[in-house]
Design a protein around this motif. Structure first.
Motif, short mmCIF file in Angstrom:
data_model
loop_
_atom_site.label_atom_id
_atom_site.label_comp_id
_atom_site.label_asym_id
_atom_site.label_seq_id
_atom_site.Cartn_x
_atom_site.Cartn_y
_atom_site.Cartn_z
N GLN A 1 4.73 18.65 -80.08
CA GLN A 1 5.99 18.83 -79.36
C GLN A 1 6.52 20.25 -79.52
OE1 GLN A 1 7.84 15.36 -81.27
NE2 GLN A 1 8.40 14.63 -79.23
N GLU B 1 4.70 22.46 -77.27
CA GLU B 1 5.12 22.29 -75.88
C GLU B 1 6.47 22.96 -75.64
OE1 GLU B 1 5.04 18.08 -75.46
OE2 GLU B 1 2.87 17.99 -75.12
N TYR B 2 7.42 22.80 -76.58
CA TYR B 2 8.72 23.45 -76.42
C TYR B 2 8.56 24.96 -76.36
CZ TYR B 2 10.71 18.94 -77.94
OH TYR B 2 11.06 17.63 -78.05
N THR B 3 7.72 25.50 -77.23
CA THR B 3 7.51 26.94 -77.26
C THR B 3 6.88 27.42 -75.96
OG1 THR B 3 7.19 26.85 -79.66
CG2 THR B 3 6.47 28.86 -78.54
N ARG C 1 9.54 27.38 -73.24
CA ARG C 1 10.47 28.49 -73.46
C ARG C 1 9.84 29.82 -73.08
NH1 ARG C 1 13.38 28.81 -79.09
NH2 ARG C 1 14.17 30.64 -77.99
N LEU D 1 16.08 22.47 -74.82
CA LEU D 1 14.87 22.70 -75.61
C LEU D 1 15.22 23.14 -77.02
CD1 LEU D 1 12.68 24.55 -72.97
CD2 LEU D 1 12.20 22.32 -73.97
N ARG D 2 16.21 24.00 -77.15
CA ARG D 2 16.59 24.50 -78.47
C ARG D 2 17.22 23.40 -79.32
NH1 ARG D 2 16.97 29.92 -79.17
NH2 ARG D 2 18.81 29.66 -80.47
N ARG E 1 16.45 20.33 -79.22
CA ARG E 1 15.39 19.43 -79.63
C ARG E 1 14.47 20.03 -80.69
NH1 ARG E 1 14.41 15.16 -75.97
NH2 ARG E 1 15.85 15.16 -74.23
N SER E 2 14.53 21.31 -80.90
CA SER E 2 13.53 21.93 -81.78
C SER E 2 14.10 22.76 -82.92
CB SER E 2 12.59 22.82 -80.95
OG SER E 2 13.33 23.81 -80.26
#
Length: 224
Positions: free
Chosen positions: A88, A91-93, A96, A165-166, A168-169
């Motif tokens: 995950q 994927e977020y990175t 982004r 996104l931020r 979540r991560s």
């Protein structure tokens, strides 16, 4: 040792948040500092007792955090803090990078210098918070800087996607990283990025934002 705020009800900049929003901010703070741990189940009454407030706003705030993917509802028990897998985070990175790199590079030609200079206090606060190990101040200033920068693109939907996104991560693993003294280098990249934007140096902007996102992913990977 990491400086940790108690899970009070913070009032952030801009409009005055509602009580429900303040409770949600307090719960996010508890996630940041590790007081609420991934995989653990917490009941609204139990959290209300811990924070010294009533259960109703806690339950409402936890439902807001569930919409953001920070917790899952557990029927008849409460809420489980979600864990984020390495996949995950990758994927977020990736998402982004697809959004932030070209958007930030484009600001080299379009962002007004006064608007860029107005972001310097937030960039400096990120460095101060990293030096102090103040995780909540770090996350708040970091969020303010990056969303403020992306706002200069004029695309509000893009800003909201990155905000999600931020959320979540970026909450995961910061305590151990701050204890290890690993946040300072990432923090200083915000000032470097601003200087490159003000210099209208497109290649430097691309290099810094690309390195910064890679650095952030490296920090996540090192959180264990």
């Amino acid at each position: 040792m990491v400086a940790q705020h108690p899970p009070a009800l913070p009032v952030l900049g801009g409009r005055k948040p509602s009580y429900r929003e303040r409770v949600a901010d307090a719960l996010r703070a508890a996630l940041i500092t590790g007081e609420l741990r991934p995989g653990e189940v917490y009941s609204a009454p139990g959290l209300a007792t811990r924070f010294g407030i009533s259960a109703t706003p806690v339950r409402e705030a936890m439902l807001d955090l569930a919409k953001e993917g920070l917790v899952d509802t557990v029927p008849n028990k409460g809420f489980r803090v979600t864990a984020v897998s390495e996949r995950q985070l990758d994927e977020y990175t990736h998402v982004r990078a697809l959004i932030e790199i070209p958007t930030t590079v484009a600001l080299t030609a379009t962002a007004a210098p006064p608007a860029l200079r107005a972001l310097r206090p937030a960039a400096e606060e990120i460095v101060r918070a990293a030096e102090a190990g103040d995780l909540i101040a770090y996350v708040e200033a970091d969020l303010s800087f990056h969303l403020g920068l992306l706002t200069l693109s004029g695309n509000g939907h893009l800003v909201e996607v990155v905000r999600d996104l931020r959320r979540r991560s970026r909450l995961y693993g910061l305590t151990a990283l701050a204890d290890a003294g690993r946040l300072r280098a990432s923090a200083e990249e915000h000032l470097e990025l601003l200087d490159a934007l003000l210099a209208r140096d497109e290649e430097s902007v691309r290099e810094v934002i690309t390195r910064h996102l890679g650095h952030v992913r490296g920090l996540w990977a090192a959180r264990a």
